[in-house]
Structures are given as structure tokens and as C-alpha cells.
Design an enzyme around this catalytic site. Structure first.
Site, PDB file in Angstrom:
ATOM      1  N   ASP A 135       0.810  -1.220   0.000  1.00  0.00           N
ATOM      2  CA  ASP A 135       0.000   0.000   0.000  1.00  0.00           C
ATOM      3  C   ASP A 135       0.841   1.266   0.000  1.00  0.00           C
ATOM      4  O   ASP A 135       0.311   2.375  -0.109  1.00  0.00           O
ATOM      5  CB  ASP A 135      -0.974   0.004   1.188  1.00  0.00           C
ATOM      6  CG  ASP A 135      -0.263  -0.027   2.541  1.00  0.00           C
ATOM      7  OD1 ASP A 135       0.975   0.127   2.590  1.00  0.00           O
ATOM      8  OD2 ASP A 135      -0.961  -0.218   3.559  1.00  0.00           O
ATOM      9  N   ASP A 262      20.139  -4.370  -0.351  1.00  0.00           N
ATOM     10  CA  ASP A 262      19.463  -3.084  -0.566  1.00  0.00           C
ATOM     11  C   ASP A 262      19.452  -2.237   0.696  1.00  0.00           C
ATOM     12  O   ASP A 262      19.062  -1.068   0.660  1.00  0.00           O
ATOM     13  CB  ASP A 262      18.026  -3.304  -1.057  1.00  0.00           C
ATOM     14  CG  ASP A 262      17.203  -4.162  -0.108  1.00  0.00           C
ATOM     15  OD1 ASP A 262      17.538  -5.345   0.035  1.00  0.00           O
ATOM     16  OD2 ASP A 262      16.237  -3.653   0.483  1.00  0.00           O
TER      17      ASP A 262
END
Length: 497
Positions: A135, A262
């Protein structure tokens, strides 16, 4: 709260004194997606980092306006901002994945009056092309956790991204249950990651790797420009800074929790505070992250993971290291192979400081190892043990009356006498390297619960005050030095995504 036209003008124009110069946004478009944050319903500032704002050269009076919430929520974009979501890849728990900013927007690069450049990023600012069915939002507690821990790391003298503000959004997010939503404003020297280089390499275009490497050198390591092999020197520099960073984590008992590629910054800053935590009882196998089921990122394994991540970086740079693939591979292997020695050197320097050792002796490694072994066997508190050693007189407790400890303590005291310095000098060194206060997990969780569940930020602000000067003996914060009772111990932390 509605944003009126006057407030919008104040925030958008130069009242805040933003000075954006967005060099990353001038890279080829495949490094990012251009889009703006998704506005939220009713933003309100719950924490503003005034000291950080001042150091950035921002106008604190303007930021203290209630309407600044619209700026920190992304409802209003400051003049000069060029919002983007950065693309990157990453090895997550050892598995390669295409990623990117799935819930963050980089507003741009703010240049301070002193000429320093910082990324200004909104975390939790809505969906992006990289959201992967997420979301794009964030819950309040994880954003407050990042604010608290990143500021603690900064106060401890450990390179870290920092947090400028947290706003609540007036909206809820679903994470098994409905939780209050929030957005954090993160400040970093850059958001270039090992995963960014992995993404560039995935383009199967040497030019993409070279563009990113040249940009990284120009931005972070300009002294490498015009050297014979700047890309090899870049790799070596990153290896060195990461070895030093990981050592600094270990010296204060910090466990990052999710050391994916990352989450490793090229600039040498600690980045992406998810299920991170500080050890109480010393145990090399300490794991907090609820998703780290096999202990890949446990406390003692962080150096090996750093080396593994750096090897992935080296692989991306192979085409730049040397025109001959065999020679490039040799150079990369030599660079990565040097990591353990570099790490060990930094670790010994740091541990000697923690024990007040100003000189080097061959027995030091055994002396350090013996203490850590004793601490593990006796479930000793990591932070408090080292801090106790920093005092002129040890606390009168059962652990320090242990025969094995007394034997170690006698050897340590003999070692200290072989240093040609006043007795106070080692103690002074130790007090500046052994914090009295860390953000203990039970304190952090209590503060987050009060804020998230009851809208009460009292414990958050008290905790922030306590960790602001971690090496000082401040009696008003003595309670924050107390380890958790068995019923208060936090055994698991969560990413919050």
C-alpha cells in the site's frame, strides 16, 4: 487541518530555506520513476528534530508552524523539489529480487549553507511503481522506531541516516490489524545502495554501471577522480567504510536485523531501521528479527554478511575494474579477501578503547575474548559490564565477585599498569567509548505502544532525551541504564512493512 493559501505559500517558497539541487534526478530515467507523494487526509507533526533542522540550515520557526505537517506529509512540495522513487535491486536473505522505493519518495537533495548535500526522503508516502502490491504506507510505531534508533546511533557517534520529522496522516493502515498511519522524513548523505549497483548491472549495460559508479565517485569520493583505477579504489573505499561501520555496531551491541544488499548504503551510513535492536545480555547468537528464522543476520554474523554483500557489489563492478575479465576477477577477489583483516583491525582498535588500552600487546586478543566469554557464560549485560569497568570502583554485585571474573580483572589491571600514563587516562578513554545509555528494547517498545495505542508521546520524548548524551553520567536518566526484568524482555522485533 486544512491548508490555507497563505500557509501553502510560506511552505512552498523559501521561508523554510530549502535549497534543492537534484543531481540524482539528472541520471538516466531507468534509475528512478518520477512521481509525487500521495496526499494524506489530516497530517499532524508529532516529532520535529529541531537540532537537525538547524544543522541543515532550515528555518525552524517556519517548520514549527502547524502547517508544516503538509510539507512533511508530501501534500505540499517545496520549491525546487523533483520527487522520484528510486529503482534498485537486492539480495534479500540471499535471494536476488528487483525492488525499488515501494513506499518512499525522494523529494530531492538539499544543499546546506556549508555546502553539504543531503537526500530528503519521505518514507510512507504512498504507492509507487515499485510497491509490489504493497500500500506504500507506513504505521506510526515503525516510523517512531526509526526516529529513535537513528538518533541514538547518531548520538553514539555511528554514521547513520537521520530523522527530521514524523507526522501522523489521519489515516489507518492494515497490518494484521488497523494501525495509525505515519510518514517519516529521512535525511541521508545519499540513498545509493549496493542494491542500486545490482540494479544497474541487471540492465546488462556496462554504461549503466559506469554512469552510477562515476556519479557515486563524484558525489561521495571526489578525491578518487583522475586516479589510475578509480573503480577499484571506489570498491576499496566502500569495503573499508563498511568494515568500520559494522565494528561500530558490534561495539555497542547493535543488531541491524535485515542486512540485505538493498539495506547497505554506499556512503557508509546505517540505513533502513526495521527490526533492529540493541543486545541486553551478551550473546553472539542474538537474533531479534521475527523474519530471520535461521539467524542469518544475528549479532556475530554481521561481519560475514557485510563481506558477502560487498562481494555482490564487486561483481557489479567487474566490467569497470579491468578490460580483461580474468584480471578484473583477481582484483575483485583481492579486495573482498582483504575485508576480514580490515575488520579485525578496526575491531581491535575499538575493543582496546573499550578496555582503556592505549598500547598494543600480543595478549590483548585473548584478554578481550576471555571477557566476552565470561559475559556470555554468566549472562552479563553487555552495556553495563563495559560501563562498570569504566568506573574507578566496580559495583558491589555478585557477578563481579565471581572467581573467574576476579582472575580476569587482575590480569586486566596488570595490563593497564604497563601503560605510561596516569590512571585516569584509560578511564576517560573508556567512558567515551562505553555508553551508559542505549535505547533498550523494553523502553523503546513501551514508548511506541503509548504513542501508537494511546497517542501519548511522553515516553517517546523522555527516551529521546535520555539517549541524546549516551556517554554522560546524568543521574536523571539512571532508570534508562537498568536492564529489563525477565517479564520486560523483548525477544522479537518486526519490520513494520
Amino acid at each position: 487541518m486544512k491548508l490555507n493559501e497563505k500557509a501553502s505559500g510560506i511552505l512552498k517558497n523559501n521561508a523554510v530555506k530549502w535549497h534543492f539541487d537534484n543531481s540524482y534526478a539528472r541520471l538516466p530515467d531507468y534509475f528512478f520513476a518520477r512521481l509525487s507523494p500521495i496526499p494524506v487526509q489530516s497530517p499532524q507533526v508529532v516529532i520535529l528534530n529541531i537540532n537537525l533542522a538547524k544543522s541543515l540550515g532550515l528555518d525552524v520557526e517556519a517548520l514549527l508552524m502547524p502547517e508544516s505537517a503538509f510539507l512533511f506529509a508530501g501534500n505540499v512540495l517545496p520549491d525546487g523539489a523533483q520527487p522520484i522513487a528510486q529503482a534498485y535491486a537486492g539480495h534479500q536473505f540471499g535471494h536476488f529480487t528487483m525492488l525499488g522505493d515501494g513506499r518512499a519518495i525522494l523529494l530531492g537533495e538539499h544543499v546546506t549553507p556549508a555546502g553539504d548535500r543531503f537526500d530528503i526522503q519521505l518514507k510512507g508516502s504512498g504507492q509507487t511503481p515499485f510497491s509490489r502490491r504493497g500500500d506504500g504506507r507506513a504505521a506510526l510505531a515503525p516510523m517512531l522506531r526509526e526516529y529513535i534508533i537513528s538518533e541514538a546511533m547518531h548520538a553514539l557517534g555511528i554514521p547513520s541516516t537521520r530523522s527530521l520529522a514524523v507526522v501522523t496522516t489521519g489515516e489507518q493502515v492494515m497490518r494484521e490489524v488497523l494501525l495509525p498511519g505515519a510518514i517519516l522524513t529521512r535525511v541521508a548523505t545519499s540513498h545509493i545502495r549496493v542494491g542500486t549497483f545490482e540494479y544497474a548491472a541487471s540492465q546488462r549495460d556496462t554504461d549503466a554501471i559506469k554512469i552510477l559508479a562515476d556519479y557515486t565517485i563524484q558525489r561521495h569520493f571526489p578525491d578518487l577522480l583522475d586516479t589510475e583505477n578509480p573503480y577499484l579504489l571506489l570498491l576499496n573505499r566502500i569495503i573499508d567504510s563498511q568494515a568500520e561501520l559494522i565494528v561500530k555496531w558490534l561495539l555497542v551491541g547493535f543488531v541491524h536485523g535485515v542486512m540485505n544488499t538493498d539495506n547497505m548504503s554506499i556512503s557508509g551510513e546505517t540505513i533502513d531501521y526495521g527490526p533492529c535492536a540493541f543486545m541486553d545480555v551478551y550473546d553472539p547468537n542474538t537474533v531479534f528479527s521475527s523474519i530471520d528464522q535461521y539467524g542469518r543476520y544475528r549479532y556475530s554474523h554481521q561481519p560475514q554478511i557485510a563481506q558477502w554483500n560487498l562481494a555482490r557489489l564487486a561483481e557489479t563492478l567487474l566490467p569497470l575494474l579491468d578490460p580483461l575479465p580474468e584480471r578484473a576477477l583477481t582484483l575483485a577477489e583481492e579486495a573482498i579477501g582483504a575485508f576480514p583483516k580490515i575488520y579485525q583491525s578496526y575491531w581491535m582498535i575499538g575493543m582496546r578503547k573499550k578496555l582503556g588500552l592505549l598500547t598494543e600487546e600480543s595478549i590483548d586478543t585473548e584478554l578481550i575474548t576471555a571477557l566476552l566469554t565470561w559475559m556470555q557464560n554468566h549472562y552479563a549485560d553487555y552495556t553495563n559490564t563495559f560501563r562498570a569497568l569504566s568506573e574507578e570502583v566496580l559495583p558491589n554485585n555478585a557477578q563481579f565477585g565471581d572467581v573467574e571474573f576476579k582472575s580476569w580483572h587482575t590480569r586486566w589491571q596488570e595490563r593497564l599498569t604497563r601503560q605510561a600514563c596516569p590512571q585516569s587516562t584509560p578511564l576517560e578513554l573508556m567512558k567515551t567509548n562505553n555508553p551508559a545509555i542505549i535505547p533498550r528494547n523494553h523502553r523503546v517498545e513501551a514508548a511506541l505502544s503509548a504513542a501508537s495505542e494511546h497517542g501519548d508521546y511522553t515516553l517517546v520524548h523522555q527516551l529521546l532525551a535520555a539517549i541524546a548524551k549516551p556517554y554522560d553520567d546524568l543521574t536523571e536518566f539512571n532508570d534508562y541504564r537498568t536492564p529489563p526484568a525477565s517479564s520486560e524482555r523483548v525477544y522479537q522485533t518486526f519490520c513494520g512493512t
